[in-house]
Design an enzyme around this catalytic site. Structure first.
Site, PDB file in Angstrom:
ATOM      1  N   HIS A  31      -5.362  14.424  36.237  1.00 11.07           N
ATOM      2  CA  HIS A  31      -3.948  14.385  36.600  1.00 11.07           C
ATOM      3  C   HIS A  31      -3.064  15.020  35.531  1.00 11.07           C
ATOM      4  CE1 HIS A  31      -5.254  10.364  38.585  1.00 11.07           C
ATOM      5  NE2 HIS A  31      -5.462  11.360  39.423  1.00 11.07           N
ATOM      6  N   LYS A  87       0.790  12.288  26.059  1.00 14.72           N
ATOM      7  CA  LYS A  87       0.333  10.903  26.183  1.00 14.72           C
ATOM      8  C   LYS A  87      -0.423  10.480  24.934  1.00 14.72           C
ATOM      9  CE  LYS A  87      -0.323  11.353  31.175  1.00 14.72           C
ATOM     10  NZ  LYS A  87      -1.315  11.422  32.248  1.00 14.72           N
ATOM     11  N   TYR A 108      -1.489   3.600  28.023  1.00 15.92           N
ATOM     12  CA  TYR A 108      -1.025   4.851  27.439  1.00 15.92           C
ATOM     13  C   TYR A 108       0.492   4.916  27.389  1.00 15.92           C
ATOM     14  CZ  TYR A 108      -0.808   6.427  32.382  1.00 15.92           C
ATOM     15  OH  TYR A 108      -0.554   6.554  33.724  1.00 15.92           O
ATOM     16  N   ASP A 125      -7.484  11.614  44.805  1.00 15.64           N
ATOM     17  CA  ASP A 125      -8.197  12.444  43.825  1.00 15.64           C
ATOM     18  C   ASP A 125      -9.280  13.301  44.476  1.00 15.64           C
ATOM     19  OD1 ASP A 125      -6.579  11.449  41.861  1.00 15.64           O
ATOM     20  OD2 ASP A 125      -8.113  10.244  40.875  1.00 15.64           O
TER      21      ASP A 125
END
Length: 183
Positions: free
Chosen positions: A62, A72, A132, A170
């Site tokens: 992603h 991130k 995250y 996904d």
């Protein structure tokens, strides 16, 4: 804490100094001054996210594109995951390259992922809590990604294909070759 360059330009592995005694343990998971002193910049994190996944879950690959791209700082709080990043920044010297690292509640490693990287992970333990920080807010309309089983990237997720748990979303992401046409 030590901060190490990975083979991908701008991506860093962070290893905290862990203090253990008969009560348990303590470590500093992030220090903006230390990070900036070692890499030369300090991200402004604005959003924290957390996920619980069971063994075999593969999430990714992603990213968010354009003005909504996100850097991130990722880690596994509990359990063990295989974290996977792909540099998709046009013009980058490491464009199209993949880096994988095991993050766990035992090693307490973190991975700093710059903007312009596709990201995913697989859950190697019975369950894992993954957390995250992001330097930009989530925007649904800016979502993008690459299919987890892309043959060009040839990622070994550490999970037998028959045991992988993949979201419907996904399963329909584009191949790396198709993704490149959107850059």
């Amino acid at each position: 804490m030590t901060i190490e360059k990975t083979p991908l330009e701008g991506c860093f592995l962070i290893k905290p100094k862990v203090f253990k005694d008969n009560r348990g343990l303590f470590f500093e998971s992030y220090n903006q001054q230390v990070f900036q002193g070692k890499v030369g910049f300090a991200p402004n994190f604005v959003q924290d996210n957390q996920a619980l996944s069971k063994y075999g879950s593969v999430r990714g690959l992603h990213l968010q594109k354009g003005e909504f791209a996100q850097a991130k700082l990722v880690r596994a709080i509990q359990g063990e995951i295989l974290d996977v990043v792909v540099d998709v920044r046009p013009g980058s010297t490491t464009f199209g390259q993949v880096y994988c690292v095991v993050l766990s509640g035992e090693n307490n490693y973190q991975l700093y992922i710059p903007r312009g990287f596709a990201h995913g992970y697989s859950t190697l333990s019975e369950k894992a809590i993954f957390a995250y920080k992001c330097d930009n807010f989530y925007a649904k309309h800016a979502e993008s990604g690459i299919i987890y089983n892309d043959t060009t990237l040839a990622i070994d997720w550490g999970i037998p294909a028959a045991e992988m748990i993949i979201s419907d979303k996904d399963k329909i992401l584009p191949t790396f070759e198709a993704f490149k046409t959107t850059l």
